[in-house]
Scaffold this motif. Structure first.
Motif, mmCIF file in Angstrom:
data_model
loop_
_atom_site.group_PDB
_atom_site.id
_atom_site.type_symbol
_atom_site.label_atom_id
_atom_site.label_comp_id
_atom_site.label_asym_id
_atom_site.label_seq_id
_atom_site.Cartn_x
_atom_site.Cartn_y
_atom_site.Cartn_z
ATOM 1 N N LEU A 213 0.849 -1.179 -0.039
ATOM 2 C CA LEU A 213 -0.036 0.104 0.085
ATOM 3 C C LEU A 213 0.935 1.335 0.196
ATOM 4 C CD1 LEU A 213 -2.725 -1.111 2.554
ATOM 5 C CD2 LEU A 213 -2.865 -1.066 0.054
ATOM 6 N N THR A 214 1.798 1.301 0.941
ATOM 7 C CA THR A 214 2.365 2.604 1.045
ATOM 8 C C THR A 214 3.996 2.530 0.987
ATOM 9 O OG1 THR A 214 2.472 2.475 3.494
ATOM 10 C CG2 THR A 214 0.810 3.684 2.264
ATOM 11 N N ALA A 215 4.426 1.402 0.778
ATOM 12 C CA ALA A 215 6.013 1.112 0.625
ATOM 13 C C ALA A 215 6.552 1.734 -0.575
ATOM 14 C CB ALA A 215 6.524 -0.224 0.739
ATOM 15 N N ALA A 216 7.408 2.706 -0.334
ATOM 16 C CA ALA A 216 8.421 3.301 -1.479
ATOM 17 C C ALA A 216 9.363 2.415 -2.023
ATOM 18 C CB ALA A 216 8.756 4.603 -0.841
ATOM 19 N N THR A 217 9.679 2.672 -3.146
ATOM 20 C CA THR A 217 10.555 1.862 -3.924
ATOM 21 C C THR A 217 11.982 2.297 -3.588
ATOM 22 O OG1 THR A 217 9.188 1.430 -5.786
ATOM 23 C CG2 THR A 217 11.315 0.869 -6.264
ATOM 24 N N PRO A 218 12.967 1.401 -3.230
ATOM 25 C CA PRO A 218 14.155 1.820 -2.809
ATOM 26 C C PRO A 218 15.030 2.465 -4.109
ATOM 27 C CG PRO A 218 14.116 -0.622 -2.155
ATOM 28 C CD PRO A 218 12.797 -0.026 -3.064
ATOM 29 N N PRO A 219 15.688 3.777 -3.680
ATOM 30 C CA PRO A 219 16.409 4.284 -4.926
ATOM 31 C C PRO A 219 17.210 3.422 -5.686
ATOM 32 C CG PRO A 219 17.222 5.125 -3.016
ATOM 33 C CD PRO A 219 16.151 4.231 -2.464
ATOM 34 N N THR A 220 17.747 3.287 -6.815
ATOM 35 C CA THR A 220 18.640 2.530 -7.529
ATOM 36 C C THR A 220 20.040 3.084 -6.890
ATOM 37 O OG1 THR A 220 18.685 4.568 -9.175
ATOM 38 C CG2 THR A 220 17.668 2.635 -9.648
ATOM 39 N N GLU A 221 21.109 2.181 -7.079
ATOM 40 C CA GLU A 221 22.293 2.295 -6.625
ATOM 41 C C GLU A 221 23.096 3.298 -7.408
ATOM 42 O OE1 GLU A 221 23.714 1.178 -3.837
ATOM 43 O OE2 GLU A 221 21.761 0.171 -3.444
ATOM 44 N N GLY A 222 23.972 4.113 -6.998
ATOM 45 C CA GLY A 222 24.690 4.993 -8.013
ATOM 46 C C GLY A 222 25.251 6.137 -6.936
ATOM 47 N N ALA A 223 25.199 7.438 -7.937
ATOM 48 C CA ALA A 223 25.794 8.300 -6.966
ATOM 49 C C ALA A 223 24.520 8.950 -5.816
ATOM 50 C CB ALA A 223 25.889 9.787 -7.801
ATOM 51 N N ASP A 224 25.217 9.202 -4.562
ATOM 52 C CA ASP A 224 24.540 9.545 -3.632
ATOM 53 C C ASP A 224 23.384 10.877 -3.834
ATOM 54 O OD1 ASP A 224 23.224 9.680 -1.107
ATOM 55 O OD2 ASP A 224 25.104 10.825 -0.168
ATOM 56 N N GLN A 225 22.209 10.823 -3.761
ATOM 57 C CA GLN A 225 21.322 11.796 -4.138
ATOM 58 C C GLN A 225 20.645 12.231 -3.016
ATOM 59 O OE1 GLN A 225 18.897 9.972 -7.029
ATOM 60 N NE2 GLN A 225 20.302 9.858 -8.613
ATOM 61 N N SER A 226 21.182 11.809 -1.726
ATOM 62 C CA SER A 226 20.507 12.119 -0.465
ATOM 63 C C SER A 226 20.466 13.743 -0.424
ATOM 64 C CB SER A 226 21.360 11.558 0.872
ATOM 65 O OG SER A 226 21.319 10.295 0.824
ATOM 66 N N GLN A 227 19.298 14.218 0.260
ATOM 67 C CA GLN A 227 19.048 15.501 0.597
ATOM 68 C C GLN A 227 18.530 15.454 1.866
ATOM 69 O OE1 GLN A 227 16.333 17.271 -2.176
ATOM 70 N NE2 GLN A 227 16.698 15.899 -3.709
ATOM 71 N N GLN A 228 18.664 16.558 2.578
ATOM 72 C CA GLN A 228 18.157 16.710 3.958
ATOM 73 C C GLN A 228 17.173 17.816 3.948
ATOM 74 O OE1 GLN A 228 21.070 17.375 6.969
ATOM 75 N NE2 GLN A 228 20.953 15.005 7.332
ATOM 76 N N GLN B 207 15.410 16.464 16.485
ATOM 77 C CA GLN B 207 16.408 16.995 17.278
ATOM 78 C C GLN B 207 15.748 18.232 18.077
ATOM 79 O OE1 GLN B 207 19.145 18.193 14.099
ATOM 80 N NE2 GLN B 207 19.890 16.369 13.741
ATOM 81 N N GLU B 208 16.760 18.961 18.746
ATOM 82 C CA GLU B 208 16.185 20.173 19.499
ATOM 83 C C GLU B 208 15.684 21.103 18.621
ATOM 84 O OE1 GLU B 208 15.819 20.086 22.864
ATOM 85 O OE2 GLU B 208 16.470 18.156 22.767
ATOM 86 N N GLY B 209 14.441 21.609 18.784
ATOM 87 C CA GLY B 209 13.873 22.477 17.896
ATOM 88 C C GLY B 209 13.471 22.109 16.389
ATOM 89 N N ARG B 210 13.811 20.825 15.960
ATOM 90 C CA ARG B 210 13.785 20.547 14.689
ATOM 91 C C ARG B 210 13.622 19.065 13.922
ATOM 92 N NH1 ARG B 210 19.408 21.922 11.620
ATOM 93 N NH2 ARG B 210 20.662 20.306 12.386
ATOM 94 N N ILE B 211 12.699 18.896 13.136
ATOM 95 C CA ILE B 211 12.872 17.568 12.639
ATOM 96 C C ILE B 211 13.736 17.512 11.339
ATOM 97 C CG2 ILE B 211 11.447 15.697 11.800
ATOM 98 C CD1 ILE B 211 9.137 16.723 13.171
ATOM 99 N N VAL B 212 14.639 16.715 11.086
ATOM 100 C CA VAL B 212 15.724 16.529 10.031
ATOM 101 C C VAL B 212 15.212 15.078 9.261
ATOM 102 C CG1 VAL B 212 17.971 16.279 9.139
ATOM 103 C CG2 VAL B 212 17.386 17.613 11.145
ATOM 104 N N TYR B 213 14.631 15.499 7.992
ATOM 105 C CA TYR B 213 14.397 14.224 6.888
ATOM 106 C C TYR B 213 15.664 14.193 6.308
ATOM 107 C CZ TYR B 213 9.572 15.190 8.548
ATOM 108 O OH TYR B 213 8.441 15.217 9.030
#
Length: 197
Positions: free
Chosen positions: A66-81, A186-192
């Protein structure tokens, strides 16, 4: 007091009836499939009754998550915060657009010790007045999807039972379209920490 409680129960019953009627109109009726003959066949004689035929078997459907996301493909790190601060959430709830839907007095968001603590002196939705409210929970990521996990709701009653689901949508709605790797309160914020799908 008794009249207010009766009016509140009547309003809640009406709301449930409206929701039920709305969901009924969206339902469709199923039509049984009909068998088609595989070859030419003669119609049965008029004096005999037709022979019953078994219905064709349907292929077995495979369930999809129902709600599971597809894991990203391997490769360059596309992580964002991206970061949501206490003030961001308070500004959002106190905005004119939100106040047209839900009226709050003295809404306060506190992010501390890995927990999200939300308090409000008065919460009003249409004719329903819930009075003061305090919700404590955490935000986590599971299978690429962010979740708000409610630990406590005060007061805990019929009217406040829907609050955790609403908070789930508010606190995790901004992650739609992303694979959520991690969530940290964290203190005062949520980091995604997210990646594009």
């Amino acid at each position: 007091m008794k009249n207010r409680l009766s009016a509140l129960l009547l309003a809640a019953s009406a709301l449930l009836l409206i929701l039920a009627c709305g969901s009924l109109s969206a339902r469709s009726t199923a039509v049984a499939p009909t068998a088609t003959p595989s070859g030419p066949s003669d119609p049965p004689p008029a004096t005999t009754s037709p022979t019953p035929r078994p219905l064709p078997t349907l292929a077995r459907a495979t369930p999809t998550p129902l709600t599971a996301a597809t894991p990203p493909t391997e490769g360059a790190d596309q992580s964002q915060q991206f970061i949501v601060t206490e003030q961001d959430l308070e500004d959002s709830v106190n905005s004119d657009e939100m106040q047209e839907q839900v009226q709050t007095e003295n809404f306060d968001a506190t992010f501390t010790g890995g927990k999200v603590i939300l308090t409000v002196d008065s919460l009003r939705y249409g004719i329903l007045n819930m009075g003061s409210l305090r919700v404590v929970g955490t935000v986590t990521a599971t299978d690429g999807v962010a979740h708000f996990n409610t630990e406590s709701v005060e007061p805990n009653n019929l009217l406040t039972a829907a609050i955790p689901g609403l908070l789930e949508r508010v606190l995790t709605g901004s992650t739609t379209g992303y694979y959520v790797e991690d969530v940290e309160v964290q203190e005062g914020r949520i980091v995604y920490t997210v990646r594009p799908l």
